[in-house]
Each structure stands twice: as structure tokens, then as C-alpha cells.
Design a protein around this motif. Structure first.
Motif, PDB file in Angstrom:
ATOM      1  N   ALA A  50       0.837  -1.203   0.000  1.00 18.75           N
ATOM      2  CA  ALA A  50       0.000   0.000   0.000  1.00 18.75           C
ATOM      3  C   ALA A  50       0.867   1.247   0.000  1.00 18.75           C
ATOM      4  CB  ALA A  50      -0.924   0.005   1.210  1.00 18.75           C
ATOM      5  N   SER A  51       0.289   2.356  -0.466  1.00 20.84           N
ATOM      6  CA  SER A  51       0.983   3.641  -0.442  1.00 20.84           C
ATOM      7  C   SER A  51       1.297   4.052   0.991  1.00 20.84           C
ATOM      8  CB  SER A  51       0.100   4.708  -1.099  1.00 20.84           C
ATOM      9  OG  SER A  51       0.641   5.998  -0.896  1.00 20.84           O
ATOM     10  N   ASP A  52       2.474   4.683   1.190  1.00 21.13           N
ATOM     11  CA  ASP A  52       2.778   5.188   2.521  1.00 21.13           C
ATOM     12  C   ASP A  52       2.262   6.610   2.721  1.00 21.13           C
ATOM     13  OD1 ASP A  52       4.534   6.680   1.011  1.00 21.13           O
ATOM     14  OD2 ASP A  52       6.308   6.240   2.222  1.00 21.13           O
ATOM     15  N   VAL A  53       1.600   7.176   1.723  1.00 19.54           N
ATOM     16  CA  VAL A  53       0.941   8.467   1.883  1.00 19.54           C
ATOM     17  C   VAL A  53      -0.243   8.283   2.822  1.00 19.54           C
ATOM     18  CG1 VAL A  53      -0.427  10.216   0.648  1.00 19.54           C
ATOM     19  CG2 VAL A  53       1.695   9.343  -0.354  1.00 19.54           C
ATOM     20  N   PHE A  54      -0.461   9.264   3.714  1.00 19.88           N
ATOM     21  CA  PHE A  54      -1.605   9.204   4.619  1.00 19.88           C
ATOM     22  C   PHE A  54      -2.917   9.100   3.835  1.00 19.88           C
ATOM     23  CE2 PHE A  54       1.177  11.818   7.526  1.00 19.88           C
ATOM     24  CZ  PHE A  54       1.191  10.944   8.594  1.00 19.88           C
ATOM     25  N   GLY A  55      -3.971   8.615   4.508  1.00 21.92           N
ATOM     26  CA  GLY A  55      -5.308   8.749   3.967  1.00 21.92           C
ATOM     27  C   GLY A  55      -5.978   7.451   3.587  1.00 21.92           C
ATOM     28  N   LEU A  56      -7.120   7.155   4.228  1.00 21.66           N
ATOM     29  CA  LEU A  56      -7.835   5.901   4.033  1.00 21.66           C
ATOM     30  C   LEU A  56      -9.162   6.070   3.305  1.00 21.66           C
ATOM     31  CD1 LEU A  56      -7.234   4.200   7.498  1.00 21.66           C
ATOM     32  CD2 LEU A  56      -5.850   4.097   5.426  1.00 21.66           C
ATOM     33  N   GLU A  57      -9.476   7.291   2.878  1.00 19.98           N
ATOM     34  CA  GLU A  57     -10.731   7.503   2.150  1.00 19.98           C
ATOM     35  C   GLU A  57     -10.657   8.828   1.412  1.00 19.98           C
ATOM     36  OE1 GLU A  57     -13.979   7.876   4.958  1.00 19.98           O
ATOM     37  OE2 GLU A  57     -12.724   9.022   6.339  1.00 19.98           O
ATOM     38  N   VAL A  58     -11.299   8.868   0.245  1.00 18.77           N
ATOM     39  CA  VAL A  58     -11.328  10.082  -0.570  1.00 18.77           C
ATOM     40  C   VAL A  58     -12.653  10.177  -1.305  1.00 18.77           C
ATOM     41  CG1 VAL A  58      -8.825  10.151  -0.980  1.00 18.77           C
ATOM     42  CG2 VAL A  58     -10.314   8.946  -2.598  1.00 18.77           C
ATOM     43  N   SER A  59     -12.901  11.372  -1.843  1.00 19.42           N
ATOM     44  CA  SER A  59     -13.932  11.559  -2.859  1.00 19.42           C
ATOM     45  C   SER A  59     -13.294  12.299  -4.019  1.00 19.42           C
ATOM     46  CB  SER A  59     -15.105  12.368  -2.304  1.00 19.42           C
ATOM     47  OG  SER A  59     -14.678  13.652  -1.857  1.00 19.42           O
ATOM     48  N   GLY A  60     -13.885  12.156  -5.205  1.00 24.98           N
ATOM     49  CA  GLY A  60     -13.337  12.830  -6.369  1.00 24.98           C
ATOM     50  C   GLY A  60     -13.944  12.302  -7.643  1.00 24.98           C
TER      51      GLY A  60
END
Length: 321
Positions: free
Chosen positions: A52-62
């Protein structure tokens, strides 16, 4: 693209734009949800799953801007929200198509970023694991949290009686507005005593863990189900197996982030499918609404984390990208 890798510095950096692999879509991110898992990752206690990406964040919209080979049901231009294993604090993110959901009709695209984690967590734990039924008593700890505000609404919409704990009258008043029937100030009230007077809780959704284990067991009704999804009160406690057996009760512990995307009834795909089928109609009818505490620009992610850490937030904290 701009993104925030999952380190303590919380610094926006430039990273290469993601490319869609087989079975993936790329989402142009409008907003990202901030979750306690992000706080743990920042502190070094909750690394992303392998791959998995090590960038923060477990949910998005777009909006979907690219589609990889083998993707079913999604096209460029679709407005979506998505459940992630990581990567949300960014202008773009790659997502397995099975973890993508349509933005519910009538919901603002930014507010939709606050739905995937809470909706999938509550559906998988309260309904799929806890098997909450109409007319049962449901207790959720932390009723003013993102998960709590959603769980209260879903349980109420299902016809359950809802009890919740929170730390002050203002938060409990918000919980009452969302459908909670029994309001418990955990600083002054004994939730075990209050629930005992009601015959006990059939399902308890717990974010505290060790600190509340004995009390939660005491608060359960016969055949009750305790589902633990957090460890804010510690990871180790002694379990009275005799009391558990006497009540014919069960204790479950679950996580969402590390589940496989596909592969059976416990997969993210199964949870996403059930959530869209059962929760999305309730959102579109107005029976459930996203509860948004505050929004911050991506560059102010540290301030968003501070807001969540303060314990003052009611509902979701979001980043706009």
C-alpha cells in the motif's frame, strides 16, 4: 502531484502521478477523510499494509480520471468516493475498482469523503459481524466521533434502540438529534448500570478496548455481541470467560485496512457492496447524513490532525485537495 507521505513532518511534497494498474482506477481527489489510523501512522504505530501507499489517507472523494485494464462498472468522469489502504492525502490516488463507490445522490462531493470509512466500518461491524436486528439495544461508545455519529443514525434507521456514551452535554445533545435514545456521560454516569436497567445491550460497538472490556461484558444482554474496533484504552485486559459463557455472549475484534480487496464475505469488496446496497439508500432518503465537523486545506493537514486529536470534533474532519 502534491501529497503528504505518512511521516511525522506532515510536509506536502511532489510525487509522481500514479498510473492505473490492472483492476485500478485513478481518482482526481476532491477531499480526503482524516482518521485516527492516520494519527497512529504518523506516530509510527500503524504502518500501511504491504504494497500500500505510505501516503496518509484511508478515504477520498473525487472524479475518476483514468481506468486500468479489467475494471468493471466505472468510467472516466464518474463522481466517486473510495475506501483506501493508503494514499488519500494527495491530488490523485490509485484505487482497486472493487473499493470504489458512487457519491450518493444529493451529497456534496466534499462531504462524500467522510463516508467510506465510517459507512464501511459500521456496516461490517454492526450489521455483518454484530448482526444487529430491529428492536434490539445497541450501544456505541464515542457517539460524537465519525463512526459514532454514523452508527447512531444507521442503528436508528434499522429500528434499534440506541444508547451512546460521550463526554459532555453538548455532544450528547448532538447524539440525540441523530437518533440516540439513551445518553450517557461517561465522566459521571455508569453505562453498565444504565444498560442493566434496560435489559442489557444486544450489540456494543467499542473503540476503547482493554479499559472497557470488563464493563462491556457486564453491559451485554444474554446472547449479546461485543465488537471491538479500537484500542484507545489499551490493548491488553483480562476476560472473565465464565461471565462470557453465562451470557452466551461473543467478543469480536476487527480491522478494515488490512482486509483483502476480494476473496470472500470478509473482503473489502463484500463490505463495499453491502454498504452501497444497504446504507446508500438511507443516505439518499435523508435518514442518514454525513456529519462533518470541519475542513482544512491539504497543506494544513497538521491542523486537521490536531483537531481530531483534541477530542472536540463532532463527526468527520476532512482535507480539501
Amino acid at each position: 502531484m502534491r501529497a503528504i507521505p505518512g511521516t511525522a513532518s506532515m510536509t506536502v511534497v511532489e510525487l509522481p502521478d500514479p498510473e492505473p494498474g490492472p483492476g485500478e482506477v485513478i481518482v482526481d481527489v476532491v477531499a480526503a477523510g482524516v482518521n485516527r489510523a492516520d494519527l497512529l501512522q504518523r506516530a509510527g504505530h500503524y504502518p500501511p499494509p504491504a504494497g500500500a501507499s505510505d501516503v496518509f489517507g484511508l478515504e477520498v472523494s473525487g472524479t475518476i480520471c483514468a481506468v486500468g485494464d479489467g475494471v468493471t462498472g466505472w468510467r472516466i468522469g464518474d463522481e466517486v468516493c473510495a475506501l483506501l489502504a493508503g494514499g488519500g492525502y494527495a491530488e490523485k490516488v490509485a484505487v482497486p475498482w472493487e473499493q470504489v463507490m458512487p457519491v450518493p445522490r444529493g451529497i456534496d462531493p466534499v462531504a462524500a469523503a467522510g463516508l467510506p470509512e465510517v459507512a464501511c466500518t459500521v456496516m461490517s461491524n454492526v450489521v455483518m459481524t454484530g448482526c444487529l436486528a430491529p428492536g434490539e439495544m445497541f450501544l456505541v461508545h464515542g457517539g460524537s466521533s465519525g463512526i459514532g455519529t454514523h452508527a447512531i443514525q444507521l442503528a436508528h434507521a434499522m429500528g434499534a434502540r440506541v444508547a451512546t456514551t460521550a463526554r459532555n452535554a453538548d455532544k450528547l445533545a448532538r447524539a440525540a438529534d441523530l437518533g440516540a435514545d439513551i445518553l450517557i456521560d461517561y465522566r459521571t454516569d455508569d453505562f453498565v448500570e444504565i444498560l442493566a436497567a434496560e435489559g442489557g445491550a444486544d450489540v456494543i460497538l467499542d473503540i476503547i478496548g482493554a479499559k472497557y472490556l470488563a464493563q462491556n461484558l457486564s453491559a451485554l444482554a444474554t446472547n449479546g455481541r461485543l465488537v471491538i474496533i479500537g484500542m484507545q484504552g489499551g490493548a491488553k485486559a483480562e476476560l472473565n470467560i465464565g461471565a462470557l459463557m453465562a451470557k452466551r455472549a461473543s467478543v469480536s475484534g476487527t480491522t478494515l485496512r488490512s482486509r483483502p480487496t476480494t476473496g470472500g464475505p470478509d473482503s473489502k469488496f463484500a463490505i463495499v457492496t453491502e454498504t452501497v446496497a444497504r446504507t446508500w439508500p438511507l443516505i439518499e432518503s435523508g435518514d442518514i447524513a454525513p456529519v462533518i465537523d470541519s475542513t482544512f486545506p491539504l497543506a494544513d493537514a497538521a491542523a486537521a490532525h490536531a483537531r481530531l486529536e483534541s477530542g472536540d470534533a463532532v463527526g468527520k474532519v476532512l482535507l480539501t485537495v
